[in-house]
Design a protein around this motif. Structure first.
Motif, short mmCIF file in Angstrom:
data_model
loop_
_atom_site.label_atom_id
_atom_site.label_comp_id
_atom_site.label_asym_id
_atom_site.label_seq_id
_atom_site.Cartn_x
_atom_site.Cartn_y
_atom_site.Cartn_z
N GLN A 36 66.74 68.02 29.15
CA GLN A 36 66.06 67.49 30.37
C GLN A 36 64.51 66.79 30.01
O GLN A 36 63.94 65.63 30.57
CB GLN A 36 66.03 68.47 31.58
CG GLN A 36 67.76 68.88 32.39
CD GLN A 36 67.05 69.76 32.83
OE1 GLN A 36 66.26 70.20 34.05
NE2 GLN A 36 68.53 70.94 32.84
N SER B 83 66.73 68.59 36.43
CA SER B 83 67.79 68.29 36.43
C SER B 83 68.12 66.58 37.32
O SER B 83 68.89 65.63 36.72
CB SER B 83 69.49 69.21 35.55
OG SER B 83 70.45 68.05 36.13
N SER C 57 68.73 62.22 36.41
CA SER C 57 70.04 62.19 36.44
C SER C 57 69.42 60.34 37.74
O SER C 57 70.06 59.60 37.18
CB SER C 57 70.67 63.04 37.36
OG SER C 57 71.94 62.57 37.83
N ARG D 94 69.92 56.79 36.59
CA ARG D 94 70.51 55.84 37.64
C ARG D 94 70.31 54.27 38.26
O ARG D 94 70.73 53.75 37.77
CB ARG D 94 71.24 56.59 38.75
CG ARG D 94 72.18 57.25 38.85
CD ARG D 94 72.30 58.38 39.84
NE ARG D 94 73.92 58.59 40.54
CZ ARG D 94 74.15 59.45 39.45
NH1 ARG D 94 72.98 60.39 39.27
NH2 ARG D 94 75.95 60.68 39.98
N ALA E 34 74.10 59.81 33.64
CA ALA E 34 74.22 60.83 35.70
C ALA E 34 75.49 61.76 35.48
O ALA E 34 74.09 63.25 35.69
CB ALA E 34 73.41 59.27 36.42
N TRP E 35 76.66 60.97 35.57
CA TRP E 35 77.21 61.60 35.89
C TRP E 35 77.54 63.00 35.24
O TRP E 35 77.70 64.04 35.36
CB TRP E 35 78.32 61.04 35.56
CG TRP E 35 78.60 60.15 37.08
CD1 TRP E 35 78.64 59.26 36.82
CD2 TRP E 35 78.99 60.53 37.97
NE1 TRP E 35 78.61 58.04 38.38
CE2 TRP E 35 78.82 59.43 39.08
CE3 TRP E 35 79.01 61.79 39.18
CZ2 TRP E 35 79.11 59.54 40.22
CZ3 TRP E 35 78.96 61.75 40.77
CH2 TRP E 35 79.45 60.10 40.85
N PHE F 54 74.77 65.31 33.84
CA PHE F 54 73.69 66.02 34.07
C PHE F 54 74.73 65.89 35.02
O PHE F 54 73.96 67.85 35.01
CB PHE F 54 72.29 64.96 34.19
CG PHE F 54 71.63 64.85 32.89
CD1 PHE F 54 72.19 64.53 31.67
CD2 PHE F 54 70.42 65.46 33.10
CE1 PHE F 54 71.41 64.44 30.64
CE2 PHE F 54 69.43 65.39 31.77
CZ PHE F 54 70.10 65.41 30.50
N ASP F 55 75.09 65.60 36.42
CA ASP F 55 74.96 66.53 37.23
C ASP F 55 76.20 67.09 36.97
O ASP F 55 76.34 68.84 38.03
CB ASP F 55 75.53 65.37 38.15
CG ASP F 55 74.68 64.17 38.89
OD1 ASP F 55 73.02 65.07 38.83
OD2 ASP F 55 74.80 63.51 38.60
N ASN G 298 74.52 70.05 35.57
CA ASN G 298 73.44 70.98 36.63
C ASN G 298 75.02 71.85 37.06
O ASN G 298 74.31 72.33 38.07
CB ASN G 298 72.78 69.49 37.86
CG ASN G 298 72.00 70.15 38.35
OD1 ASN G 298 71.41 71.44 38.07
ND2 ASN G 298 71.24 69.37 38.83
#
Length: 286
Positions: A141, A208, A212, A216, A224-225, A227-228, A231
């Motif tokens: 991050q 995070s 993200s 995006r 992004a997905w 990192f999600d 998270n």
């Protein structure tokens, strides 16, 4: 006295033929009052017509019909769900038995992750491994957020992180929550070395979210997905180790969105074009 009497007498002006003309005295005060009454009446009528034009002479809810209510329920169902949620949680709040001051806080996240907590408590090496992996994710991050500024020249994520961590420090110091019972610390967890930390709110989660959101904006959807997903796993580990309360994680998500938005507004207000040899670039500060 003579001046006062003469002021009441008709004044004479000479016509072109030399004969005097009688001029009827006028009452200036009455004329002013008439003009004021005319202005007030016109203003009042204009205000009344405006009020009728805006409100139709009725309160808004008095014009509602059944098809209007059905339209709202069909096309605006999300606010309707939140309205039902408001009523539901009003009933829960006003009838709930409050937790005594001598008891630990009740946390739904702790109840949900009870099995994970028992597993990590019985396997310290696994707890240390997961803590180390979580620290790597925090490093990812941080690296991305700083990279966007230093390499790509886009300071929004960095500004957002600065706003977020400063606010977190103020709130965390202002209300210092007790360490949850059963906390499973690790020297490999961030901040490394079993040092003290603020519980409210989670900087892990907020950082995070900030990264993200920036991904995006740049249409880096896979990152992004990823990192999600990391998270979510991070949040489960923090609950399982009792490193954060559920409210810390939830507010961390909201803080990520909030400070990203504030950083965007700040950037728009301060943006300027600075001439360079290769053209123009966005200036960080004016």
């Amino acid at each position: 006295m003579n001046g006062a009497v003469s002021a009441l007498k008709p004044r004479h002006k000479m016509a072109s033929n030399g004969k005097p003309l009688n001029v009827v005295p006028t009452n200036h005060n009455s004329e002013v009052l008439q003009v004021q009454d005319l202005i007030m009446s016109s203003s009042s009528s204009s205000f009344s017509s405006m009020k009728l034009r805006v409100y139709g002479g009725k309160a808004s809810f008095m014009t509602w019909r059944l098809h209007d209510i059905l339209h709202v329920a069909k096309h605006h169902w999300i606010p309707c769900v939140f309205a039902m949620g408001l009523l539901f949680f009003m009933g829960v709040e006003y009838t709930l038995r409050m937790v005594p001051s001598s008891s630990p806080p009740f946390d739904v996240g702790f109840v949900t992750t009870r099995s994970l907590h028992l597993l990590l408590a019985s396997k310290p090496k696994l707890n240390t491994l997961l803590a180390g992996l979580n620290t790597v994710f925090v490093g990812m991050q941080t690296t991305y957020i700083v990279w966007t500024w230093l390499v790509e020249g886009r300071p929004r994520a960095t500004i957002s992180a600065l706003f977020m961590f400063t606010c977190r420090g103020i709130l965390g110091y202002s209300t210092q929550l007790p360490l949850p019972q059963g906390f499973l610390g690790s020297g490999a967890d961030f901040p490394v070395g079993n040092v003290s930390f603020f519980l409210f709110f989670s900087g892990h989660v907020a950082g995070s979210v900030i990264a993200s959101l920036d991904m995006r904006r740049m249409q880096r959807w896979e990152m992004a997905w990823t990192f999600d997903a990391l998270n979510v796993l991070q949040s489960l580990r923090l609950l399982g180790t009792r490193g954060h309360y559920t409210i810390d994680l939830a507010v961390g998500v909201g803080a990520g969105f909030l400070f990203d938005s504030l950083a965007g507004k700040y950037e728009e207000s301060k943006k300027s074009k600075a001439p360079t040899k290769t053209g123009t670039k966005d200036a960080f500060f004016l």
